[in-house]
Write a protein that holds these residues in place. Structure first.
Motif, PDB file in Angstrom:
ATOM      1  N   LYS A 152      33.875  22.473  54.854  1.00  0.00           N
ATOM      2  CA  LYS A 152      34.325  21.990  53.557  1.00  0.00           C
ATOM      3  C   LYS A 152      35.884  21.896  53.836  1.00  0.00           C
ATOM      4  N   SER A 153      36.515  20.860  53.160  1.00  0.00           N
ATOM      5  CA  SER A 153      37.877  21.067  53.177  1.00  0.00           C
ATOM      6  C   SER A 153      38.727  22.031  52.946  1.00  0.00           C
ATOM      7  N   LEU A 154      39.931  22.401  53.300  1.00  0.00           N
ATOM      8  CA  LEU A 154      40.823  23.290  52.896  1.00  0.00           C
ATOM      9  C   LEU A 154      41.109  23.390  51.383  1.00  0.00           C
ATOM     10  N   SER A 155      41.269  22.214  50.758  1.00  0.00           N
ATOM     11  CA  SER A 155      41.556  22.270  49.187  1.00  0.00           C
ATOM     12  C   SER A 155      40.430  22.601  48.445  1.00  0.00           C
ATOM     13  N   LYS A 156      39.139  22.167  48.955  1.00  0.00           N
ATOM     14  CA  LYS A 156      37.888  22.713  48.193  1.00  0.00           C
ATOM     15  C   LYS A 156      37.532  24.175  48.401  1.00  0.00           C
ATOM     16  N   ALA A 157      37.863  24.393  49.719  1.00  0.00           N
ATOM     17  CA  ALA A 157      37.531  25.851  50.080  1.00  0.00           C
ATOM     18  C   ALA A 157      38.313  26.629  49.044  1.00  0.00           C
ATOM     19  N   LEU A 158      39.706  26.518  48.910  1.00  0.00           N
ATOM     20  CA  LEU A 158      40.556  27.286  48.109  1.00  0.00           C
ATOM     21  C   LEU A 158      40.236  27.218  46.630  1.00  0.00           C
ATOM     22  N   ASP A 159      39.836  26.055  46.027  1.00  0.00           N
ATOM     23  CA  ASP A 159      39.633  25.771  44.742  1.00  0.00           C
ATOM     24  C   ASP A 159      38.203  26.905  44.653  1.00  0.00           C
ATOM     25  N   TRP A 160      37.295  26.808  45.344  1.00  0.00           N
ATOM     26  CA  TRP A 160      36.115  27.591  45.338  1.00  0.00           C
ATOM     27  C   TRP A 160      36.425  29.116  45.378  1.00  0.00           C
ATOM     28  N   ALA A 161      37.242  29.338  46.235  1.00  0.00           N
ATOM     29  CA  ALA A 161      37.665  30.929  46.137  1.00  0.00           C
ATOM     30  C   ALA A 161      38.074  31.290  45.007  1.00  0.00           C
ATOM     31  N   LYS A 162      39.209  30.635  44.482  1.00  0.00           N
ATOM     32  CA  LYS A 162      39.745  30.921  43.101  1.00  0.00           C
ATOM     33  C   LYS A 162      38.535  30.980  41.737  1.00  0.00           C
ATOM     34  N   THR A 163      37.722  29.546  42.185  1.00  0.00           N
ATOM     35  CA  THR A 163      36.638  29.565  40.992  1.00  0.00           C
ATOM     36  C   THR A 163      35.577  30.986  40.859  1.00  0.00           C
ATOM     37  N   ILE A 164      35.413  31.332  41.943  1.00  0.00           N
ATOM     38  CA  ILE A 164      34.328  32.508  42.048  1.00  0.00           C
ATOM     39  C   ILE A 164      34.949  33.738  41.779  1.00  0.00           C
ATOM     40  N   THR A 165      36.178  33.793  42.463  1.00  0.00           N
ATOM     41  CA  THR A 165      36.821  35.225  42.147  1.00  0.00           C
ATOM     42  C   THR A 165      37.409  35.476  40.694  1.00  0.00           C
ATOM     43  N   ASP A 166      37.740  34.455  40.274  1.00  0.00           N
ATOM     44  CA  ASP A 166      38.394  34.389  38.635  1.00  0.00           C
ATOM     45  C   ASP A 166      37.089  34.775  37.824  1.00  0.00           C
ATOM     46  N   TRP A 167      35.829  34.154  38.096  1.00  0.00           N
ATOM     47  CA  TRP A 167      34.649  34.491  37.257  1.00  0.00           C
ATOM     48  C   TRP A 167      34.456  35.732  37.506  1.00  0.00           C
ATOM     49  N   HIS A 168      34.666  36.644  38.573  1.00  0.00           N
ATOM     50  CA  HIS A 168      34.140  37.738  38.788  1.00  0.00           C
ATOM     51  C   HIS A 168      34.982  38.838  38.097  1.00  0.00           C
ATOM     52  N   GLU A 169      36.422  38.420  37.777  1.00  0.00           N
ATOM     53  CA  GLU A 169      37.435  39.309  37.283  1.00  0.00           C
ATOM     54  C   GLU A 169      37.211  38.935  35.704  1.00  0.00           C
ATOM     55  N   SER A 170      36.737  37.783  35.407  1.00  0.00           N
ATOM     56  CA  SER A 170      36.415  37.848  33.764  1.00  0.00           C
ATOM     57  C   SER A 170      34.787  38.450  33.251  1.00  0.00           C
ATOM     58  N   ALA A 171      34.198  38.455  34.440  1.00  0.00           N
ATOM     59  CA  ALA A 171      32.697  38.981  34.076  1.00  0.00           C
ATOM     60  C   ALA A 171      32.621  40.262  33.853  1.00  0.00           C
ATOM     61  N   PHE A 172      33.800  41.081  34.509  1.00  0.00           N
ATOM     62  CA  PHE A 172      33.623  42.472  34.285  1.00  0.00           C
ATOM     63  C   PHE A 172      34.921  43.141  33.474  1.00  0.00           C
ATOM     64  N   ALA A 173      34.613  44.083  32.663  1.00  0.00           N
ATOM     65  CA  ALA A 173      35.667  44.569  31.841  1.00  0.00           C
ATOM     66  C   ALA A 173      36.699  45.392  32.593  1.00  0.00           C
ATOM     67  N   ASN A 174      37.879  45.072  32.614  1.00  0.00           N
ATOM     68  CA  ASN A 174      38.846  45.884  33.391  1.00  0.00           C
ATOM     69  C   ASN A 174      40.070  46.040  32.422  1.00  0.00           C
ATOM     70  N   LYS A 175      41.049  47.108  32.769  1.00  0.00           N
ATOM     71  CA  LYS A 175      42.127  47.145  32.144  1.00  0.00           C
ATOM     72  C   LYS A 175      43.234  46.211  32.300  1.00  0.00           C
ATOM     73  N   ASP A 176      44.001  45.794  31.475  1.00  0.00           N
ATOM     74  CA  ASP A 176      45.031  44.806  31.755  1.00  0.00           C
ATOM     75  C   ASP A 176      45.648  44.628  33.055  1.00  0.00           C
ATOM     76  N   LEU A 177      46.217  45.858  33.278  1.00  0.00           N
ATOM     77  CA  LEU A 177      47.261  46.096  34.747  1.00  0.00           C
ATOM     78  C   LEU A 177      46.306  45.849  35.765  1.00  0.00           C
ATOM     79  N   GLU A 178      45.000  46.578  35.598  1.00  0.00           N
ATOM     80  CA  GLU A 178      44.031  46.489  36.987  1.00  0.00           C
ATOM     81  C   GLU A 178      43.839  45.008  36.952  1.00  0.00           C
ATOM     82  N   LYS A 179      43.294  44.269  35.984  1.00  0.00           N
ATOM     83  CA  LYS A 179      42.985  42.905  36.071  1.00  0.00           C
ATOM     84  C   LYS A 179      44.098  42.010  36.665  1.00  0.00           C
ATOM     85  N   ALA A 180      45.208  42.434  36.222  1.00  0.00           N
ATOM     86  CA  ALA A 180      46.542  41.669  36.655  1.00  0.00           C
ATOM     87  C   ALA A 180      46.648  41.842  38.064  1.00  0.00           C
ATOM     88  N   MET A 181      46.484  42.960  38.794  1.00  0.00           N
ATOM     89  CA  MET A 181      46.811  43.204  40.112  1.00  0.00           C
ATOM     90  C   MET A 181      45.740  42.690  41.007  1.00  0.00           C
TER      91      MET A 181
END
Length: 292
Positions: free
Chosen positions: A78-107
């Motif tokens: 995969k291209s670098l740009s697509k690899a970085l977009d995927w890393a952001k997409t899947i990890t952003d989903w992970h952070e939104s899927a699980f409840a976390n305190k605001d500071l911990e989520k920001a971290m």
């Protein structure tokens, strides 16, 4: 980030979203799964289970996670740009899927982002890289990490890792990295096999049993070493041995250079003594058994 726990804790809606990722982007999803497992393994290897807290080890883990997702995606073609977009997409989903305190989520989101930024920079400089390169980069960045206490902290605008709790730290000495506790003590088990060819208990005895006026006490080497007896099941050949000696504690970071200098001096003296012993022994053999 245990995949089994992630799946079990998902709602039906979240689970459907995860399955859609797997069906629509099978190669990317495979890279995500492999990267997650590798990230947990590396984080545990270097920091034990402390990376599950909101500390520097956790910051390392989140940055490494994004790096490894992008790394494996580029390795899969995969291209670098697509690899970085995927890393952001899947990890952003992970952070939104699980409840976390605001500071911990920001971290977590911030450290995820830093991992992607650094991976892009490293990749553009040298796209033939290894996971060891990623690890070394993050270990250097840990020394520059910033503690945060609010979501409005100025550290979030800096290009550095952030953490909330300082319950794990890393001490660097001669290109080695050692874990230390929050009081600055480095456990003997951290460096016994790296810098010296001694077991932990032997090192502890050398430090604690020196006379008052020499070596460690003369240099005022600060330590918190303590011994304890540990009960062991008796062996048939040694029925009288029911305990072994174990030790806890280590050397303070401020005394580590002095400690290392002393230990290396002792090793040199020991080697010189042994060499002299061998030479004297050989000379004695020659005297007693001269060649005919």
């Amino acid at each position: 980030m245990n995949l089994g726990r992630i799946i079990k804790s998902l709602s039906w809606k979240q689970l459907i979203k995860l399955v859609s990722f797997a069906l629509m982007r099978p190669i990317f999803f495979y890279c995500f799964v492999k990267a997650t497992k590798q990230c947990i393994g590396m984080s545990t290897s270097y920091f034990g289970k402390t990376h599950h807290k909101n500390n520097k080890a956790n910051a390392y883990r989140h940055a490494l996670w994004n790096m490894l997702i992008a790394y494996r995606s580029t390795k899969a073609g995969k291209s670098l740009s697509k690899a970085l977009d995927w890393a952001k997409t899947i990890t952003d989903w992970h952070e939104s899927a699980f409840a976390n305190k605001d500071l911990e989520k920001a971290m977590d989101l911030h450290n995820n982002k830093m991992g992607r930024i650094w991976f892009e920079k490293i990749y553009r400089q040298n796209n033939v890289l290894s996971t060891t390169d990623l690890h070394h980069k993050l270990m250097k960045e840990l020394d520059l990490s910033e503690k945060v206490s609010t979501v409005n902290s100025s550290a979030f605008v800096l290009k550095t890792l952030v953490y909330i709790n300082n319950c794990i730290d890393v001490f660097t000495f001669e290109n080695y990295q050692f874990k230390m506790d929050d009081q600055g003590f480095i456990p003997l088990s951290e460096f016994a096999d790296l810098l010296f060819e001694n077991d932990v208990v032997s090192l502890a005895r050398i430090v604690t049993e020196q006379p008052d006026d020499v070596l460690f006490k003369k240099k005022n080497v600060k330590h918190n070493i303590r011994f304890k007896k540990v009960e062991i099941p008796p062996e048939p050949m040694f029925p009288d041995i029911t305990h072994r000696i174990a030790c806890q504690g280590g050397i303070h970071k401020d005394s580590f250079a002095d400690y290392t200098e002393i230990m290396r001096s002792l090793q040199k003296q020991s080697s010189e003594w042994f060499e002299k012993f061998v030479d004297d022994y050989n000379e004695e053999v020659k005297k007693r058994f001269p060649k005919r």
